[in-house]
Design a protein around this motif. Structure first.
Motif, PDB file in Angstrom:
ATOM      1  N   SER A 110       0.773  -1.134  -0.113  1.00  0.00           N
ATOM      2  CA  SER A 110       0.082  -0.065   0.001  1.00  0.00           C
ATOM      3  C   SER A 110       0.816   1.242  -0.012  1.00  0.00           C
ATOM      4  N   SER A 111       1.967   1.237   0.543  1.00  0.00           N
ATOM      5  CA  SER A 111       2.867   2.363   0.818  1.00  0.00           C
ATOM      6  C   SER A 111       3.553   2.506  -0.828  1.00  0.00           C
ATOM      7  N   GLY A 112       3.782   1.466  -1.380  1.00  0.00           N
ATOM      8  CA  GLY A 112       4.153   1.611  -2.773  1.00  0.00           C
ATOM      9  C   GLY A 112       3.185   2.100  -3.795  1.00  0.00           C
ATOM     10  N   ILE A 113       1.916   1.777  -3.557  1.00  0.00           N
ATOM     11  CA  ILE A 113       0.961   2.330  -4.660  1.00  0.00           C
ATOM     12  C   ILE A 113       0.971   3.893  -4.132  1.00  0.00           C
ATOM     13  N   PHE A 114       0.850   4.215  -2.963  1.00  0.00           N
ATOM     14  CA  PHE A 114       0.629   5.619  -2.695  1.00  0.00           C
ATOM     15  C   PHE A 114       1.813   6.627  -2.926  1.00  0.00           C
ATOM     16  N   SER A 115       3.124   6.021  -2.564  1.00  0.00           N
ATOM     17  CA  SER A 115       4.150   6.802  -3.059  1.00  0.00           C
ATOM     18  C   SER A 115       4.344   6.962  -4.602  1.00  0.00           C
ATOM     19  N   GLY A 116       3.935   5.956  -5.380  1.00  0.00           N
ATOM     20  CA  GLY A 116       3.952   6.040  -6.773  1.00  0.00           C
ATOM     21  C   GLY A 116       2.673   6.956  -7.211  1.00  0.00           C
ATOM     22  N   LEU A 117       1.812   6.984  -6.516  1.00  0.00           N
ATOM     23  CA  LEU A 117       0.776   7.903  -7.106  1.00  0.00           C
ATOM     24  C   LEU A 117       1.031   9.526  -6.576  1.00  0.00           C
ATOM     25  N   SER A 118       1.815   9.595  -5.500  1.00  0.00           N
ATOM     26  CA  SER A 118       2.121  11.030  -4.971  1.00  0.00           C
ATOM     27  C   SER A 118       3.205  11.542  -5.769  1.00  0.00           C
ATOM     28  N   MET A 119       4.273  10.447  -6.364  1.00  0.00           N
ATOM     29  CA  MET A 119       5.309  11.055  -7.115  1.00  0.00           C
ATOM     30  C   MET A 119       4.617  11.497  -8.590  1.00  0.00           C
ATOM     31  N   ALA A 120       3.728  10.800  -9.208  1.00  0.00           N
ATOM     32  CA  ALA A 120       3.210  11.021 -10.396  1.00  0.00           C
ATOM     33  C   ALA A 120       2.442  12.433 -10.339  1.00  0.00           C
ATOM     34  N   ARG A 121       1.880  12.665  -9.585  1.00  0.00           N
ATOM     35  CA  ARG A 121       1.241  13.879  -9.260  1.00  0.00           C
ATOM     36  C   ARG A 121       2.144  14.829  -9.177  1.00  0.00           C
ATOM     37  N   GLN A 122       3.053  14.789  -8.239  1.00  0.00           N
ATOM     38  CA  GLN A 122       3.841  16.039  -8.381  1.00  0.00           C
ATOM     39  C   GLN A 122       4.804  16.297  -9.871  1.00  0.00           C
ATOM     40  N   LEU A 123       4.871  15.221 -10.480  1.00  0.00           N
ATOM     41  CA  LEU A 123       5.582  15.468 -11.734  1.00  0.00           C
ATOM     42  C   LEU A 123       4.624  16.099 -12.689  1.00  0.00           C
ATOM     43  N   LEU A 124       3.295  15.794 -12.357  1.00  0.00           N
ATOM     44  CA  LEU A 124       2.188  16.411 -13.328  1.00  0.00           C
ATOM     45  C   LEU A 124       1.708  17.804 -12.888  1.00  0.00           C
ATOM     46  N   GLY A 125       2.310  18.298 -11.820  1.00  0.00           N
ATOM     47  CA  GLY A 125       2.441  19.618 -11.211  1.00  0.00           C
ATOM     48  C   GLY A 125       0.678  19.745 -10.373  1.00  0.00           C
ATOM     49  N   LYS A 126       0.246  18.462 -10.116  1.00  0.00           N
ATOM     50  CA  LYS A 126      -1.053  18.397  -9.073  1.00  0.00           C
ATOM     51  C   LYS A 126      -0.724  18.405  -7.570  1.00  0.00           C
ATOM     52  N   GLU A 127      -1.577  18.926  -6.824  1.00  0.00           N
ATOM     53  CA  GLU A 127      -1.445  18.981  -5.509  1.00  0.00           C
ATOM     54  C   GLU A 127      -1.390  17.667  -4.616  1.00  0.00           C
ATOM     55  N   PRO A 128      -0.502  17.691  -3.662  1.00  0.00           N
ATOM     56  CA  PRO A 128      -0.466  16.221  -3.199  1.00  0.00           C
ATOM     57  C   PRO A 128      -1.630  15.837  -2.419  1.00  0.00           C
ATOM     58  N   VAL A 129      -1.715  14.448  -2.261  1.00  0.00           N
ATOM     59  CA  VAL A 129      -2.865  13.946  -1.539  1.00  0.00           C
ATOM     60  C   VAL A 129      -2.803  13.617  -0.278  1.00  0.00           C
ATOM     61  N   SER A 130      -3.734  14.268   0.514  1.00  0.00           N
ATOM     62  CA  SER A 130      -3.683  13.876   2.006  1.00  0.00           C
ATOM     63  C   SER A 130      -4.849  13.185   2.310  1.00  0.00           C
ATOM     64  N   LEU A 131      -4.414  11.902   2.571  1.00  0.00           N
ATOM     65  CA  LEU A 131      -5.663  10.827   2.827  1.00  0.00           C
ATOM     66  C   LEU A 131      -6.159  10.966   4.387  1.00  0.00           C
ATOM     67  N   PRO A 132      -7.499  10.664   4.354  1.00  0.00           N
ATOM     68  CA  PRO A 132      -8.180  11.043   5.666  1.00  0.00           C
ATOM     69  C   PRO A 132      -7.715  10.070   6.700  1.00  0.00           C
ATOM     70  N   LYS A 133      -7.496  10.609   7.928  1.00  0.00           N
ATOM     71  CA  LYS A 133      -6.758   9.788   8.925  1.00  0.00           C
ATOM     72  C   LYS A 133      -7.916   8.558   9.448  1.00  0.00           C
ATOM     73  N   THR A 134      -9.160   8.738   9.130  1.00  0.00           N
ATOM     74  CA  THR A 134     -10.200   7.734   9.440  1.00  0.00           C
ATOM     75  C   THR A 134      -9.857   6.386   8.499  1.00  0.00           C
ATOM     76  N   SER A 135      -9.258   6.543   7.299  1.00  0.00           N
ATOM     77  CA  SER A 135      -8.861   5.382   6.468  1.00  0.00           C
ATOM     78  C   SER A 135      -7.767   4.676   6.860  1.00  0.00           C
ATOM     79  N   MET A 136      -7.517   3.472   6.434  1.00  0.00           N
ATOM     80  CA  MET A 136      -6.403   2.788   6.907  1.00  0.00           C
ATOM     81  C   MET A 136      -5.071   3.076   6.509  1.00  0.00           C
ATOM     82  N   LEU A 137      -5.090   3.429   5.291  1.00  0.00           N
ATOM     83  CA  LEU A 137      -3.907   3.903   4.567  1.00  0.00           C
ATOM     84  C   LEU A 137      -3.432   5.461   5.117  1.00  0.00           C
TER      85      LEU A 137
END
Length: 372
Positions: A286-313
């Motif tokens: 799960s850390s892999g898919i989220f770090s990959g998603l986060s870097m992709a958004r950074q390279l595309l100039g999109k804002e970083p995702v902050s997941l809700p603390k109520t979710s497990m991830l």
């Protein structure tokens, strides 16, 4: 909850796990060979992935990179990561032994799930009081494998992977209220609940191999053969792998990483996997898919995702990035890291059901908000 969140992010790991799963009651267990083959095939055949089969000896500081190395990172890369990260911690992880199904005494063991929930996929080895204490006394007196000098100096054991012999030495009933708890099980030979029960779970789809549930160990191989053969039904069990303990390394993530697994001091470098301090197979994926998603958004100039603390991830991402933590230890997914409901519910199943539904609802809102 974590697995469902990963499915909703389109996880390759979860897709391959579903295609290679084996019977394990309510748990998701996989045939390791089939699972590995599926993941490898999908990566190798992807048109946008170039696989380079050679050792990575350093972290390229001037490139966009995700360091997703495992807990047993090779020496050269580990040394380079240590230079990059400074604070470096270690603990010891333990694994349970595996037996052949054919070598188990079928007249003494029985298939069942606790309280008959789900399919009867677990093999149960029942023990009466006399049998239990014969096994217990042998276990606490057994000789462990010696640690190397550097291991002694840094010796720590993660509570979630506590060796069975270490746990047993905490008290005569500790393991009987832990991995050997007999609740919810009835021995068909006596019609009664056993004094203690050792459970085995399938290791592969064919059901030819079984591992001892909760029996991570650092005992010498000869001692494992002697002591574990005292368990009902395992008197002549054939070991295909003895339990082992190895050194595991992880970075001090709260000081080094943001909740997106990006380094605070190197915006082009992300980390993923167990080296970040998320403990467990699914957590690492799960850390892999989220770090990959986060870097992709950074390279595309999109804002970083902050997941809700109520979710497990989301709870895991916030745990590994909490700068107020001073004694960082690995953490697996569990309901204890999620916020309370704000209402008291005595029924644990109902309570956790509501917590999980709240988490999924908030996770879905987050996905829509960020367009995930």
């Amino acid at each position: 909850l974590l697995k469902e969140e990963m499915r909703r992010l389109g996880s390759l790991t979860m897709e391959c796990a579903e295609l290679s799963k084996v019977s394990a009651g309510g748990a998701l267990a996989v045939d390791r060979e089939k699972f590995s083959d599926l993941v490898t095939e999908k990566i190798n055949s992807h048109p946008l992935i170039k696989v380079v089969n050679e050792e990575a000896e350093n972290v390229p500081l001037d490139e966009n990179v995700i360091v997703a190395t495992g807990p047993l990172t090779s020496d050269k890369l580990a040394e380079d990561i240590q230079k990059l990260c400074g604070d470096y911690l270690s603990f010891h992880d333990a694994a349970a032994p595996i037996f052949t199904f054919d070598s188990l005494d079928k007249n003494l063991v029985f298939f069942a799930a606790r309280y008959d929930r789900g399919a009867p996929d677990y093999i149960n080895c029942p023990m009466n009081e006399e049998e239990y204490f014969r096994f217990y006394n042998a276990l606490i007196e057994a000789e462990s494998a010696p640690l190397k000098e550097f291991e002694k100096e840094h010796f720590k054991v993660y509570e979630g992977c506590m060796p069975i012999e270490v746990l047993a030495k905490r008290g005569k009933d500790t393991i009987r209220f832990g991995p050997l708890k007999p609740v919810g099980l009835t021995d068909p030979r006596t019609g009664k609940r056993p004094y203690a029960v050792v459970q085995l779970r399938s290791e592969n789809a064919e059901g030819s191999l079984y591992n001892l549930v909760g029996f991570q160990t650092n005992l010498k191989f000869g001692e494992q053969k002697r002591v574990f053969s005292l368990i009902t039904g395992l008197e002549n069990a054939e070991f295909v792998r003895y339990g082992v303990m190895h050194r595991n390394t992880f970075i001090n993530s709260p000081k080094l990483l943001t909740e997106n697994f990006r380094m605070r001091n190197h915006e082009n470098i992300y980390f993923a996997g167990q080296i970040t301090g998320v403990e467990g197979y699914i957590e690492s994926a799960s850390s892999g898919i989220f770090s990959g998603l986060s870097m992709a958004r950074q390279l595309l100039g999109k804002e970083p995702v902050s997941l809700p603390k109520t979710s497990m991830l989301g709870a895991l991402t916030k745990y590994i990035s909490d700068e107020t933590v001073t004694n960082f230890q690995p953490m697996g997914s569990n309901m204890g890291i999620l916020p309370e409901l704000g209402e008291r519910i005595r029924d644990k199943k109902l309570k956790y059901g509501k917590i999980a539904q709240r988490g999924l609802d908030d996770f879905e809102d987050c996905r829509k908000r960020y367009g995930l």
